[in-house]
Design a protein around this motif. Structure first.
Motif, PDB file in Angstrom:
ATOM      1  N   VAL A   1      14.680 -26.637  30.037  1.00 31.81           N
ATOM      2  CA  VAL A   1      15.881 -27.314  29.214  1.00 31.81           C
ATOM      3  C   VAL A   1      15.691 -28.018  28.131  1.00 31.81           C
ATOM      4  N   ARG A   2      16.711 -28.008  27.165  1.00 32.61           N
ATOM      5  CA  ARG A   2      16.734 -29.041  26.202  1.00 32.61           C
ATOM      6  C   ARG A   2      18.423 -29.316  25.981  1.00 32.61           C
ATOM      7  N   ASN A   3      18.717 -30.620  26.262  1.00 31.43           N
ATOM      8  CA  ASN A   3      20.254 -30.761  25.951  1.00 31.43           C
ATOM      9  C   ASN A   3      21.096 -29.854  26.773  1.00 31.43           C
ATOM     10  N   GLU A   4      20.998 -29.798  28.015  1.00 32.19           N
ATOM     11  CA  GLU A   4      21.806 -28.850  28.746  1.00 32.19           C
ATOM     12  C   GLU A   4      22.793 -29.841  29.804  1.00 32.19           C
TER      13      GLU A   4
ATOM     14  N   ALA B   1      12.042 -28.270  33.719  1.00 36.94           N
ATOM     15  CA  ALA B   1      11.023 -28.786  32.757  1.00 36.94           C
ATOM     16  C   ALA B   1      12.002 -29.230  31.354  1.00 36.94           C
ATOM     17  N   ASP B   2      12.119 -30.529  31.242  1.00 35.40           N
ATOM     18  CA  ASP B   2      12.835 -31.096  30.051  1.00 35.40           C
ATOM     19  C   ASP B   2      12.067 -31.364  28.957  1.00 35.40           C
ATOM     20  N   ASP B   3      12.484 -30.543  27.795  1.00 39.42           N
ATOM     21  CA  ASP B   3      11.701 -30.663  26.618  1.00 39.42           C
ATOM     22  C   ASP B   3      12.544 -31.832  25.440  1.00 39.42           C
ATOM     23  N   SER B   4      12.168 -33.026  25.888  1.00 40.15           N
ATOM     24  CA  SER B   4      12.801 -34.095  25.078  1.00 40.15           C
ATOM     25  C   SER B   4      14.059 -33.972  24.820  1.00 40.15           C
ATOM     26  N   SER B   5      14.944 -33.906  25.919  1.00 39.00           N
ATOM     27  CA  SER B   5      16.470 -33.898  25.537  1.00 39.00           C
ATOM     28  C   SER B   5      16.955 -35.080  24.972  1.00 39.00           C
TER      29      SER B   5
ATOM     30  N   LEU C   1      17.783 -35.061  31.568  1.00 45.85           N
ATOM     31  CA  LEU C   1      16.818 -35.387  32.646  1.00 45.85           C
ATOM     32  C   LEU C   1      17.378 -36.329  33.493  1.00 45.85           C
ATOM     33  N   SER C   2      18.079 -37.265  32.825  1.00 46.33           N
ATOM     34  CA  SER C   2      18.485 -38.385  34.124  1.00 46.33           C
ATOM     35  C   SER C   2      19.681 -37.593  35.026  1.00 46.33           C
ATOM     36  N   ILE C   3      20.317 -36.806  34.588  1.00 49.97           N
ATOM     37  CA  ILE C   3      21.106 -35.933  35.761  1.00 49.97           C
ATOM     38  C   ILE C   3      20.197 -35.051  36.724  1.00 49.97           C
TER      39      ILE C   3
ATOM     40  N   LEU D   1       8.620 -33.272  29.439  1.00 48.82           N
ATOM     41  CA  LEU D   1       7.553 -32.879  28.665  1.00 48.82           C
ATOM     42  C   LEU D   1       7.123 -33.772  27.538  1.00 48.82           C
ATOM     43  N   THR D   2       6.001 -33.898  27.284  1.00 49.47           N
ATOM     44  CA  THR D   2       5.886 -34.497  25.930  1.00 49.47           C
ATOM     45  C   THR D   2       6.357 -34.101  24.781  1.00 49.47           C
ATOM     46  N   ASP D   3       6.586 -34.933  23.765  1.00 46.11           N
ATOM     47  CA  ASP D   3       7.181 -34.555  22.447  1.00 46.11           C
ATOM     48  C   ASP D   3       6.235 -34.156  21.520  1.00 46.11           C
ATOM     49  N   GLU D   4       5.597 -32.859  21.519  1.00 48.05           N
ATOM     50  CA  GLU D   4       4.817 -32.503  20.684  1.00 48.05           C
ATOM     51  C   GLU D   4       4.888 -31.252  20.043  1.00 48.05           C
TER      52      GLU D   4
END
Length: 372
Positions: free
Chosen positions: A44-47, A71-75, A80-82, A99-102
């Protein structure tokens, strides 16, 4: 030449139609409540607007042997908190994996790979953060795996309720992809699948090297893996034809996101190691160019009107039969009436994206996991 290509396309589409009709359907009575352990992986990202709905759907599964990794990609929103708050009261095992922001060409492949490293399930099932699933989703996948021993299972995907004509057009177009992918699997030469509803054996993922060799591509976490598994296990890739297994996802709300996704999809054919998917892509491109050429030839006086009608009819009639059957299965009978309009626009659509995909920088760098 136009007639030859039209005849071959009609034969191809009729073969898909007959194959779809003959494909057995997994019945509800075959579903399992317990069986192989499943790990559901959700990149996920920004869901933030969608993820709680999917987590609620998973809480209603009739199957009990599963865990979930989000797996949250730096939302940059509250995704992530949800998930972390939901995990505190979840009725199933739920893990939030930040996930690390890379920088990476394919954040979605990275998210799935890191999740599988933590997975305890025998089977990996992937879906997206904006999807909705029915209560029998995991039970149908487990039952089909138990019955067939398939190494990779592709499940049906469609869109949620259509609100506009654009949504309906996407539903019809997407059904053609799902139906074609299902039938080519049944015929023994898999061509496409969708990561919103994909299941595979964890050890097989490791055995084929995961996404190595294609991890530099932004898209293709589903199809490239499917082809790697099919190469190793020619009879191990199957389509699950079951209404219980249908996953619903959101249609694109604007042209730009639709354009970016379809452009990436259309460009993947250049990266296939097998000639079959590339040959099919070229064949579909030519088959959709033919009716356009026939129409122009008739208007300009280069082609007899009856010949033009035959050429166009050889495309439209078999297509309608096939698409109608797939839409009915996907419980989208209301979209059947939009098939003719889709058929009118589709040749131009295929030609446009077929040419647009040949430009460089095809895959983009947006890092949006759910668009892949």
């Amino acid at each position: 030449m136009l007639l030859i290509i039209s005849f071959l396309y009609a034969l191809f589409t009729l073969t898909l139609w007959i194959t779809w009709l003959k494909m057995p359907t997994l019945r509800s009575r075959a579903l399992l409540t317990k069986g192989p352990r499943i790990t559901v992986v959700i990149p996920v990202r920004n869901e933030a607007q969608n993820i709680a709905n999917l987590l609620d759907d998973l809480s209603r599964q009739t199957y009990s042997q599963f865990e979930v990794i989000v797996a949250d990609d730096s939302s940059t929103d509250a995704t992530l908190s949800i998930v972390e708050q939901y995990a505190q009261q979840s009725t199933y095992e739920l893990c939030a994996l930040p996930l690390t922001d890379e920088r990476t060409a394919s954040p979605k492949k990275r998210a799935i790979t890191q999740s599988i490293a933590l997975a305890t399930g025998e089977l990996i099932v992937t879906t997206d953060g904006d999807c909705r699933v029915g209560p029998g989703w995991l039970a149908s996948l487990a039952a089909f795996y138990t019955q067939t021993g398939a190494k990779l299972i592709s499940g049906p995907v469609t869109f949620t309720t259509e609100q506009t004509i654009f949504d309906s057009l996407q539903t019809v177009e997407f059904s053609s992809l799902i139906g074609t992918g299902a039938c080519t699997m049944a015929l023994g030469f898999p061509t496409m699948c969708n990561g919103a509803n994909l299941c595979y054996v964890k050890e097989v993922f490791k055995e084929v090297g995961g996404f190595s060799g294609v991890d530099h591509l932004a898209s293709g976490d589903d199809e490239f893996l499917m082809h790697k598994v099919a190469t190793r296990y020619p009879d191990g890739v199957r389509f699950l034809k079951s209404r219980e297994a249908i996953v619903q996802t959101q249609a694109h709300r604007n042209w730009l996101t639709f354009y970016n996704q379809r452009k990436r999809w259309a460009s993947k054919w250049r990266a296939y190691e097998s000639l079959l998917p590339s040959a099919l892509a070229v064949f579909i491109f030519l088959s959709n160019a033919v009716p356009v050429m026939a129409g122009l030839g008739w208007l300009l006086g280069f082609l007899n009107g009856n010949t033009a009608l035959v050429v166009i009819g050889l495309k439209l009639v078999p297509e309608f039969l096939f698409l109608r059957q797939v839409l009915v299965f996907l419980q989208k009978k209301s979209s059947v009436g939009v098939i003719p309009l889709t058929q009118l626009m589709y040749p131009l659509y295929v030609l446009f994206f077929g040419l647009a995909a040949q430009k460089k920088d095809t895959y983009g760098k947006d890092g949006n996991l759910t668009d892949a």
